[in-house]
Design a protein around this motif. Structure first.
Motif, PDB file in Angstrom:
ATOM      1  N   SER A 145       0.832  -1.198   0.000  1.00 35.91           N
ATOM      2  CA  SER A 145       0.000   0.000   0.000  1.00 35.91           C
ATOM      3  C   SER A 145       0.871   1.255   0.000  1.00 35.91           C
ATOM      4  CB  SER A 145      -0.931   0.018   1.219  1.00 35.91           C
ATOM      5  OG  SER A 145      -2.000  -0.878   1.063  1.00 35.91           O
ATOM      6  N   VAL A 146       1.883   1.268   0.860  1.00 38.99           N
ATOM      7  CA  VAL A 146       2.794   2.414   0.917  1.00 38.99           C
ATOM      8  C   VAL A 146       3.483   2.607  -0.428  1.00 38.99           C
ATOM      9  CG1 VAL A 146       4.910   3.313   1.987  1.00 38.99           C
ATOM     10  CG2 VAL A 146       3.145   2.235   3.406  1.00 38.99           C
ATOM     11  N   ALA A 147       3.992   1.525  -0.987  1.00 38.61           N
ATOM     12  CA  ALA A 147       4.709   1.615  -2.261  1.00 38.61           C
ATOM     13  C   ALA A 147       3.785   2.018  -3.392  1.00 38.61           C
ATOM     14  CB  ALA A 147       5.377   0.274  -2.568  1.00 38.61           C
ATOM     15  N   LYS A 148       2.585   1.459  -3.415  1.00 44.05           N
ATOM     16  CA  LYS A 148       1.663   1.759  -4.507  1.00 44.05           C
ATOM     17  C   LYS A 148       1.309   3.237  -4.515  1.00 44.05           C
ATOM     18  CE  LYS A 148      -2.138   1.599  -7.189  1.00 44.05           C
ATOM     19  NZ  LYS A 148      -3.128   2.655  -7.439  1.00 44.05           N
ATOM     20  N   VAL A 149       1.027   3.812  -3.357  1.00 47.51           N
ATOM     21  CA  VAL A 149       0.710   5.242  -3.281  1.00 47.51           C
ATOM     22  C   VAL A 149       1.915   6.073  -3.716  1.00 47.51           C
ATOM     23  CG1 VAL A 149       0.168   7.160  -1.736  1.00 47.51           C
ATOM     24  CG2 VAL A 149      -1.058   4.988  -1.513  1.00 47.51           C
ATOM     25  N   ALA A 150       3.047   5.814  -3.086  1.00 47.52           N
ATOM     26  CA  ALA A 150       4.228   6.634  -3.351  1.00 47.52           C
ATOM     27  C   ALA A 150       4.665   6.550  -4.804  1.00 47.52           C
ATOM     28  CB  ALA A 150       5.373   6.210  -2.427  1.00 47.52           C
ATOM     29  N   VAL A 151       4.711   5.342  -5.343  1.00 45.79           N
ATOM     30  CA  VAL A 151       5.241   5.162  -6.696  1.00 45.79           C
ATOM     31  C   VAL A 151       4.254   5.647  -7.750  1.00 45.79           C
ATOM     32  CG1 VAL A 151       6.052   3.463  -8.371  1.00 45.79           C
ATOM     33  CG2 VAL A 151       6.748   3.285  -5.980  1.00 45.79           C
ATOM     34  N   SER A 152       2.974   5.327  -7.612  1.00 43.93           N
ATOM     35  CA  SER A 152       2.009   5.754  -8.637  1.00 43.93           C
ATOM     36  C   SER A 152       1.919   7.269  -8.697  1.00 43.93           C
ATOM     37  CB  SER A 152       0.634   5.140  -8.372  1.00 43.93           C
ATOM     38  OG  SER A 152       0.056   5.623  -7.176  1.00 43.93           O
ATOM     39  N   GLU A 153       1.911   7.914  -7.544  1.00 47.95           N
ATOM     40  CA  GLU A 153       1.825   9.378  -7.541  1.00 47.95           C
ATOM     41  C   GLU A 153       3.106  10.000  -8.101  1.00 47.95           C
ATOM     42  OE1 GLU A 153      -0.833  11.184  -6.767  1.00 47.95           O
ATOM     43  OE2 GLU A 153      -2.075   9.485  -6.146  1.00 47.95           O
ATOM     44  N   ALA A 154       4.255   9.438  -7.746  1.00 50.92           N
ATOM     45  CA  ALA A 154       5.526   9.978  -8.229  1.00 50.92           C
ATOM     46  C   ALA A 154       5.665   9.802  -9.734  1.00 50.92           C
ATOM     47  CB  ALA A 154       6.696   9.311  -7.513  1.00 50.92           C
ATOM     48  N   LEU A 155       5.315   8.628 -10.247  1.00 44.91           N
ATOM     49  CA  LEU A 155       5.477   8.387 -11.677  1.00 44.91           C
ATOM     50  C   LEU A 155       4.533   9.243 -12.502  1.00 44.91           C
ATOM     51  CD1 LEU A 155       6.013   4.514 -11.862  1.00 44.91           C
ATOM     52  CD2 LEU A 155       7.696   6.351 -11.613  1.00 44.91           C
ATOM     53  N   TYR A 156       3.356   9.527 -11.960  1.00 44.79           N
ATOM     54  CA  TYR A 156       2.447  10.437 -12.665  1.00 44.79           C
ATOM     55  C   TYR A 156       3.056  11.835 -12.743  1.00 44.79           C
ATOM     56  CZ  TYR A 156      -1.664  13.173 -13.878  1.00 44.79           C
ATOM     57  OH  TYR A 156      -2.541  14.035 -14.492  1.00 44.79           O
ATOM     58  N   ARG A 157       3.665  12.278 -11.659  1.00 46.99           N
ATOM     59  CA  ARG A 157       4.321  13.596 -11.693  1.00 46.99           C
ATOM     60  C   ARG A 157       5.471  13.598 -12.696  1.00 46.99           C
ATOM     61  NH1 ARG A 157       3.465  13.120  -5.987  1.00 46.99           N
ATOM     62  NH2 ARG A 157       5.616  12.397  -5.671  1.00 46.99           N
TER      63      ARG A 157
ATOM     64  N   GLU B   6      -6.455   6.927  -2.277  1.00 45.94           N
ATOM     65  CA  GLU B   6      -7.157   7.274  -1.042  1.00 45.94           C
ATOM     66  C   GLU B   6      -7.498   6.034  -0.216  1.00 45.94           C
ATOM     67  OE1 GLU B   6      -6.986  10.376  -3.816  1.00 45.94           O
ATOM     68  OE2 GLU B   6      -7.877   8.377  -4.106  1.00 45.94           O
ATOM     69  N   VAL B   7      -7.829   4.922  -0.877  1.00 45.02           N
ATOM     70  CA  VAL B   7      -8.133   3.681  -0.147  1.00 45.02           C
ATOM     71  C   VAL B   7      -6.883   3.159   0.540  1.00 45.02           C
ATOM     72  CG1 VAL B   7      -8.825   1.267  -0.420  1.00 45.02           C
ATOM     73  CG2 VAL B   7     -10.091   3.069  -1.605  1.00 45.02           C
ATOM     74  N   HIS B   8      -5.755   3.210  -0.147  1.00 48.11           N
ATOM     75  CA  HIS B   8      -4.509   2.756   0.472  1.00 48.11           C
ATOM     76  C   HIS B   8      -4.114   3.668   1.642  1.00 48.11           C
ATOM     77  CE1 HIS B   8      -3.563  -0.542  -2.176  1.00 48.11           C
ATOM     78  NE2 HIS B   8      -3.811   0.209  -3.228  1.00 48.11           N
ATOM     79  N   LYS B   9      -4.299   4.976   1.494  1.00 50.22           N
ATOM     80  CA  LYS B   9      -3.990   5.885   2.600  1.00 50.22           C
ATOM     81  C   LYS B   9      -4.883   5.596   3.804  1.00 50.22           C
ATOM     82  CE  LYS B   9      -2.140   9.868   0.053  1.00 50.22           C
ATOM     83  NZ  LYS B   9      -2.378  11.294  -0.308  1.00 50.22           N
ATOM     84  N   TRP B  10      -6.146   5.290   3.536  1.00 48.16           N
ATOM     85  CA  TRP B  10      -7.077   4.945   4.616  1.00 48.16           C
ATOM     86  C   TRP B  10      -6.605   3.688   5.337  1.00 48.16           C
ATOM     87  CZ3 TRP B  10     -11.191   0.987   4.261  1.00 48.16           C
ATOM     88  CH2 TRP B  10     -12.062   1.006   5.355  1.00 48.16           C
ATOM     89  N   SER B  11      -6.170   2.699   4.572  1.00 53.92           N
ATOM     90  CA  SER B  11      -5.650   1.471   5.173  1.00 53.92           C
ATOM     91  C   SER B  11      -4.394   1.748   5.992  1.00 53.92           C
ATOM     92  CB  SER B  11      -5.350   0.445   4.072  1.00 53.92           C
ATOM     93  OG  SER B  11      -4.745  -0.710   4.605  1.00 53.92           O
TER      94      SER B  11
END
Length: 394
Positions: A324-336, A374-379
């Motif tokens: 969850s941590v990796a998915k949030v961090a990496v997906s948001e970073a790669l989009y930027r 947002e779901v991963h952050k909630w988790s």
């Protein structure tokens, strides 16, 4: 953290050479459509990968799987083109389905369902359901597709949505409730050979992404009959098996799209060191040079995050929190990263002349697929609460 091995580095280099030399020239092939590359293009590319010895490179000749840290090295190289994972058979959902079958399938199931996937057949994972009908999405406990026993096995009925690759797939894994709706929810996974007249594709959705063969389908399942030997794992344990699949699958997405964002950075950099404006190269303008510098920083941070999560999985952790941590961090970073690359390229960046605009679209979708940010952050926040309050105050 585990170190890379000579075998993973050697495999990754062969995959990179194949993607750069053979796959990239196909990126403007007219068989790449809005719903992904056509089946004949997929098979043409996979035949070339097979001949080059790089088909399904994360699974070795003896059937064993590379470690997750090793897999990261290989899958990042496969992602250097949006067609790369398709060509070398590291694409979702096939890669995740192969991983799950390798973990919990019986010998007979591996021969019947896994072997064709390793050889290059495609598959689909039938879990998500239409939101308008209150079906399962980010909350799998809302699962409505129902499997009921009869004298000869099971009968399954329901509707599914966003089923990647259902059109053209040869193997399916269907998730269905296996307890009555008024009982504690239990889910079971069922293996099916496709196409099947009881699994009907209603339509292919028009989505922002376009890299996955078969696109994303809405599917009706009507009186699908399966036998007990098609149950994957144990009855009522489907949710647990989904976690076995989902944590590595989330991370595999990070690996593949890291490769694509790396390629976008290469393209933007090549443009910035050649294009002149206002008397100097674009890269010498601070606004442009700083964007490329920020990209390099975020790509490195994302790579470290991927390796951290991979090492946790290799150490035997479930990886639920780490992925969850990796998915949030990496997906948001790669989009930027992709967004900055479009900006550096200017008008060219919003055209199909390069793959950069596609990488932007794909990474935008990635922020939702396999669980929205947002779901991963909630988790993650729930885990923070449990750790802070302790077992007596939860």
């Amino acid at each position: 953290m585990m170190e890379q091995t000579p075998r993973s580095l050697e495999i990754a280099q062969r995959v990179e050479d194949f993607v750069r030399g053979t796959v990239i020239p196909y990126e403007h092939d007219p068989r790449c459509g809005a719903h992904g590359p056509s089946d004949d293009l997929v098979q043409e590319l996979r035949a070339k990968a097979r001949a080059a010895g790089v088909l399904t490179p994360h699974i070795l000749a003896d059937g064993s799987h590379l470690t997750q840290v090793e897999t990261a090295t290989v899958l990042k190289k496969s992602g250097l083109s949006p067609l790369g994972p398709v060509a070398v058979n590291t694409m979702a959902p096939d890669e995740g389905n192969m991983f799950l079958l390798g973990k919990i399938g019986t010998a007979a199931q591996k021969a019947r369902f896994l072997a064709p996937l390793i050889a290059g057949a495609r598959s689909a994972f039938f879990m998500t359901e239409p939101a308008a009908e209150g079906g399962a999405g980010s909350d799998p406990s809302m699962l409505q597709t129902l499997a009921r026993r009869d004298n000869s096995g099971w009968v399954i009925n329901g509707r599914k949505a966003f089923i990647t690759g259902a059109r053209g797939a040869s193997v399916g894994i269907v998730m269905a409730r296996s307890t009555p709706t008024d009982a504690k929810i239990g889910a079971t996974m069922f293996l099916v050979e496709l196409p099947n007249p009881a699994i009907r594709i209603e339509r292919i959705l028009d989505t922002i992404d376009s890299s996955m063969p078969g696109g994303h389908a809405v599917v009706a399942i009507e009186d699908l009959r399966v036998t007990d030997d098609q149950v994957l794992g144990e009855v009522d344990e489907g949710f647990r098996y989904a976690q076995i699949r989902l944590a590595p699958a989330r991370l595999s997405h990070c690996m593949r799209w890291h490769g694509a964002a790396t390629r976008a950075q290469e393209i933007a950099t090549a443009y910035a060191v050649k294009r002149e404006a206002f008397g100097k190269l674009l890269i010498d303008h601070e606004g442009v040079g700083f964007m490329l510098a920020e990209n390099l920083i975020e790509l490195q941070q994302a790579a470290l995050m991927i390796d951290w999560c991979a090492a946790a999985l290799d150490a035997g952790h479930s990886g639920t929190h780490e992925s969850s941590v990796a998915k949030v961090a990496v997906s948001e970073a790669l989009y930027r990263v992709a967004d900055r690359c479009v900006q550096v390229l200017g008008g060219t960046g919003v055209t199909g002349d390069t793959i950069v605009e596609q990488v932007l679209r794909e990474t935008r979708a990635f922020r939702i697929y396999d669980g929205p940010t947002e779901v991963h952050k909630w988790s993650i926040a729930k885990g923070i609460k449990r750790a802070a309050l302790g077992p007596q105050k939860r």
